[in-house]
Design a protein around this motif. Structure first.
Motif, PDB file in Angstrom:
ATOM      1  N   PRO A  19       9.893  46.470  63.398  1.00  0.00           N
ATOM      2  CA  PRO A  19       7.978  46.377  63.039  1.00  0.00           C
ATOM      3  C   PRO A  19       7.602  47.597  62.806  1.00  0.00           C
ATOM      4  N   VAL A 101       9.652  40.205  61.233  1.00  0.00           N
ATOM      5  CA  VAL A 101       8.746  40.542  62.268  1.00  0.00           C
ATOM      6  C   VAL A 101       7.719  39.553  62.140  1.00  0.00           C
ATOM      7  N   SER A 115      10.062  41.211  66.891  1.00  0.00           N
ATOM      8  CA  SER A 115      11.204  41.216  65.365  1.00  0.00           C
ATOM      9  C   SER A 115      12.160  41.232  65.893  1.00  0.00           C
TER      10      SER A 115
END
Length: 134
Positions: A19, A101, A115
């Motif tokens: 992320p 993401v 993610s």
């Protein structure tokens, strides 16, 4: 040093590092996306599975997760993620080198990042999923 870290530990680290890396990555142009399915389509399918029934999540996992020794653990993680979040709405998708993401909103209005780490040898298969609130 990295050779002493287990595959599971590397997966966990990658799932939570993605992320942060993905926030700096803009969505890739359509020409750079997968020929069979774009990141947007993959993200929509994943959110649909998370919002669906247990059977729908199992089918999604069977069709999209890497089926190795830790497959059952990933399916359990996927089901736990669905139970914790409730209904999700996809807000944004950013591709990264080894996955994507997704920014989603849960039914309480909170924004979260999911993610998705793809297998480098089989880019159509999910290696791991992680989530954090923003």
């Amino acid at each position: 040093m990295l050779t002493r870290i287990s595959a599971k530990t590397r997966l966990v680290l990658a799932a939570f590092a993605l992320p942060a890396a993905g926030m700096a990555v803009m969505a890739a142009p359509a020409s750079a996306q997968s020929e069979t399915m774009s990141a947007q389509q993959r993200a929509e399918a994943l959110v649909t599975a998370l919002n669906g029934s247990g059977g729908e999540r199992s089918r999604y996992a069977r069709d999209n997760f890497l089926s190795d020794g830790s497959y059952r653990m990933r399916v359990q993680q996927f089901n736990q993620l669905a139970r914790r979040t409730g209904q999700l709405t996809l807000l944004n998708v950013a591709e990264a080198d080894n996955g994507m993401v997704m920014q989603v909103r849960d039914e309480d209005g909170r924004t979260k990042a999911i993610s998705v780490v793809m297998d480098t040898r089989r880019p159509d298969r999910i290696l791991g999923i992680g989530m954090r609130g923003l």
